[in-house]
Design a protein around this motif. Structure first.
Motif, short mmCIF file in Angstrom:
data_model
loop_
_atom_site.label_atom_id
_atom_site.label_comp_id
_atom_site.label_asym_id
_atom_site.label_seq_id
_atom_site.Cartn_x
_atom_site.Cartn_y
_atom_site.Cartn_z
N VAL A 77 -8.58 2.89 1.40
CA VAL A 77 -9.48 3.02 2.37
C VAL A 77 -9.57 4.37 2.69
N PHE A 78 -10.70 5.33 3.06
CA PHE A 78 -10.31 7.05 3.56
C PHE A 78 -10.27 6.80 4.76
N HIS A 79 -9.77 8.56 5.17
CA HIS A 79 -9.76 8.30 6.60
C HIS A 79 -9.70 10.32 7.13
N LEU A 80 -9.76 10.94 7.74
CA LEU A 80 -9.64 12.10 7.97
C LEU A 80 -10.71 12.83 7.15
N MET A 81 -11.52 12.52 6.88
CA MET A 81 -12.37 13.23 6.62
C MET A 81 -13.02 14.42 6.93
N LEU A 130 -7.40 15.58 3.19
CA LEU A 130 -7.83 14.01 3.50
C LEU A 130 -6.63 13.16 3.40
N GLY A 131 -6.77 11.53 3.93
CA GLY A 131 -5.92 10.73 4.20
C GLY A 131 -6.16 9.84 3.64
N LEU A 132 -6.22 9.11 2.79
CA LEU A 132 -6.05 7.12 2.24
C LEU A 132 -5.22 6.67 2.47
N THR A 133 -5.42 5.44 2.21
CA THR A 133 -4.62 3.83 1.94
C THR A 133 -4.68 2.70 0.67
N TYR A 152 0.58 -1.26 -0.18
CA TYR A 152 -0.36 -0.43 0.16
C TYR A 152 1.16 1.15 -0.08
N ILE A 153 -0.17 2.21 -0.03
CA ILE A 153 0.74 4.02 -0.35
C ILE A 153 -0.17 4.53 0.79
N ALA A 154 0.31 5.30 1.28
CA ALA A 154 -0.82 6.44 2.53
C ALA A 154 -0.53 6.90 2.78
#
Length: 528
Positions: free
Chosen positions: A470-474, A483-486, A431-433
C-alpha cells in the motif's frame, strides 16, 4: 509547538467539556471505529514550522492520514478530509479501490474533500480558522450529534477548531502536549518507574545546557557521548551528538567543573547534527524558543530502536496496539526512516509491559488517544536485552499509518499474548514500512505514472491473499522523488521480499532505458 496569538487559551474548560461527549459515543458501540459517525480528518502538522522544514517534502505529509479513507469500509461512516492544497484525484481513487466488499461509488458518496488552496508555511488548522466561510461549509456538512474530529497532533489550533465546529476532538488536550516533549517524556518515565538514560531537565540557553552536560558527565565519568535534543524536535531531526572522547583532558577528575563547562560550551559548535542542513548557529537560536535537554548516549555493539504504540480510550482505558523495530538513519542512526512489524520476539512482550506503565501514567494526567514510546535496546547476549525508554510521542507517528492500514484492510486483531497481528482468516501478518523511499531518479514521476507502474507489475495489495504493498505520500514523488509504502506479507521475510520487489521495479522503470516507455502506450482519448 503552534499556539494561538493570545496569552492563554481561556476556553480549555469548554474544550474538555466538549470532549466528554466522546465517552457516551464510545459506550454506544463495541468498536468505536465501527460506529455510525461523521469523522473529520484534520491532518495538520501543527508543530514548530522551522523544525518541520527539516523534513524534505513535508508539504505533502498531510497525505499520511489518508489511511483513514479505509474507514469507509464501514457503510455507516462518513468522512470529511481537509488539506492545504487539493489532493490528486488518482490518489483518492487509489485508496477507495482498496476497500473490500464496498462499491467504489458508495464509498465516494460518503467522502467529502475540502481544501484551503493555501500552501503557506503555517499549520492547516490555522488556515481553516482564517477562512470562516470554509469553516461554515465544513460545519454544515457534519451531523453534529454523530461527529468527532481526529488530527495528526493536538495544539491550541485544533482545540479552537473543535470549539468553532462544536464537535469533540479525539486527542490529548493541547495543555497536555508537554508530556510528548523530550523533557516531559523524561518526567513521565521517572514517575512511571521505567528505565531511561540519565539526563537533564529542559534548559533555555546554551550556557545552562553546558552546565547540565558537565553535571551529567560528573555523574557518569565513563560516559563517551551525549545526545543534545531540542525539546520539540521531530523524527530525530532536532538531535545532535556531543562526543566527549576528544575532551578527556577536562574529564571528571582531570579539571575543575568550570573548566569542563567552558570546554563543553566551546565544543557545541562541533557537534554532529542529525539534520543534514543544521548548523550550531541555527540550533543555538532555537534553544531559547523551544528549550533543549542533554541525555546520556546509549552505547552498544548490537543496538536496536524498538517502539510500542498505545491508545487511551475516552473512558480512560489503556490499550496496547502494536510494537515495531524502527529503521533509523542519519549520521548516527537517530532519524526515523521506517519500521518493521512486529518488534523482535525476544523483547516485544517487555515493550508492551513498559508501554502499559507509561500509558497508565499518561491516562492519570488526562491524556487521550494515541501515544507511542521509543526505546533503545542493547544486546547483552543469551537473548537478553537492556531496554531504555527514550521518548514519548503524543501524536500519530510514523508507525501509526502502516499499522492502521493493516488493521483497516484486514479487519484483524492484535494478540497481546504473542505481540502478533492476525487477520480475520487467522493468518499472522507482518510488514515493513517507510516514509522515506527517496531517490533522485524517481523525481518527475506523477501519481498517474505510479498507478501505471503499480498496475503493470501487480504491486498493489491483494485483498484475497492479504499481501502486497500500500503506497502513500504519492504527492511527494514528482518534486522530491520521495515515496512512502507499507509492504505486507505472511512472514517477516515475505514482507521484505515484497518491499524489495517494489524498489527493484521502481528502479527499473526509472532507468534511462525505460523512462520514455510510457509515452507510447495506446491510451484512449476523448474525441475533440
Amino acid at each position: 509547538m503552534a499556539t494561538i496569538n493570545v496569552a492563554a487559551f481561556d476556553q480549555i474548560e469548554a474544550f474538555r467539556n466538549l470532549q466528554l461527549k466522546l465517552r457516551d459515543r464510545w459506550k454506544t458501540s463495541e468498536f468505536f471505529d465501527n460506529s455510525e459517525a461523521d469523522i473529520l480528518i484534520i491532518p495538520s502538522l501543527s508543530i514548530d514550522q522551522r523544525e518541520i522544514r527539516k523534513v524534505e517534502g513535508f508539504e505533502h505529509y498531510e497525505e499520511r492520514l489518508l489511511f483513514s479513507l479505509i474507514r469507509l469500509r464501514n457503510p455507516r461512516t462518513r468522512l470529511i478530509y481537509v488539506t492545504s492544497i487539493p489532493l490528486h484525484p488518482s490518489i483518492i481513487d487509489y485508496y477507495l479501490q482498496l476497500l473490500p466488499g464496498i462499491p467504489f461509488s458508495h464509498a465516494r458518496n460518503r467522502l467529502l474533500l475540502f481544501s484551503t488552496y493555501d500552501s503557506a508555511l503555517k499549520p492547516l488548522s490555522q488556515k481553516i480558522l482564517e477562512r470562516p466561510r470554509l469553516l461554515a461549509r465544513i460545519r454544515q456538512a457534519l451531523r453534529l450529534d454523530k461527529a468527532f474530529m481526529v488530527c495528526y497532533n493536538s495544539t491550541f489550533w485544533e482545540a479552537e477548531l473543535s470549539l468553532q465546529l462544536d464537535i469533540p476532538l479525539y486527542a490529548a488536550a493541547p495543555d497536555l502536549q508537554i508530556w510528548g516533549t523530550k523533557s516531559g517524556s523524561r518526567q513521565i518515565f521517572s514517575e512511571s518507574n521505567v528505565p531511561h538514560p540519565d539526563g537533564s531537565d529542559r534548559m533555555w540557553d546554551a550556557l545552562d545546557l553546558a552546565e547540565a552536560a558537565a553535571n551529567l558527565w560528573e555523574r557518569q565519568p565513563s560516559l563517551q557521548r551525549m545526545v543534545v535534543k531540542l525539546n520539540e524536535g521531530i523524527s530525530g531531526e532536532g538531535n545532535a551528538l556531543l562526543d566527549l572522547r576528544p575532551l578527556q583532558d577536562i574529564a571528571p577528575g582531570q579539571a575543575s567543573h568550570s573548566q569542563r563547562v567552558t570546554a563543553i560550551s566551546d565544543r557545541f559548535s562541533t557537534m554532529r547534527f542529525q539534520a543534514s542542513q543544521e548548523t550550531w548557529a541555527n540550533f543555538a537560536s532555537r534553544i531559547p524558543e523551544l528549550g533543549a535537554i542533554v541525555e546520556a548516549y546509549v552505547e552498544g555493539d548490537i543496538k536496536r530502536s524498538p517502539s510500542v504504540q498505545g491508545r487511551i480510550t475516552p473512558v480512560g482505558e489503556v490499550e496496547i496496539l502494536s510494537t515495531h523495530d524502527q529503521i533509523l538513519g542519519g549520521p548516527d542512526g537517530q532519524i526515523y526512516l521506517g519500521c518493521k512489524f512486529p518488534a523482535d520476539a525476544s523483547y516485544r512482550v517487555e515493550l508492551q509491559q513498559l508501554g502499559l506503565k507509561v500509558g497508565k501514567k499518561l491516562a492519570e494526567k488526562g491524556a487521550l488517544e494515541r501515544f507511542g514510546v521509543d526505546f533503545v535496546a542493547v544486546d547483552q547476549g543469551n537473548n537478553q536485552w537492556d531496554i531504555q525508554t527514550i521518548e514519548i510521542n503524543l501524536r500519530k507517528g510514523g508507525t501509526t499509518h502502516p499499522f492502521m492500514t493493516l488493521k483497516l484492510l484486514t479487519n484483524g486483531r492484535y494478540d497481546l499474548s504473542t505481540g502478533l497481528f492476525y487477520s480475520q482468516q487467522g493468518r499472522p501478518k507482518y510488514y515493513i514500512a517507510t516514509d522515506n523511499l527517496q531517490k533522485d531518479r524517481y523525481r518527475g514521476l506523477l501519481p498517474n505514472d505510479l498507478m501505471d507502474i503499480i498496475a503493470h507489475h501487480r504491486l498493489h495489495f491483494d485483498s484475497g491473499t492479504e499481501t502486497g504493498t500500500v503506497f502513500h505520500l504519492m504527492g511527494c514523488l514528482s518534486q522530491f522523488g520521495k515515496l512512502g509504502l507499507t509492504s505486507i506479507g505472511d512472514s517477516p521475510q515475505h514482507a521484505e521480499d515484497i518491499y524489495h520487489k517494489v524498489v527493484k521495479v521502481l528502479d527499473e522503470e526509472t532507468s534511462d532505458k525505460n523512462q520514455n516507455n510510457w509515452l507510447f502506450c495506446d491510451y484512449p482519448f476523448p474525441n475533440g
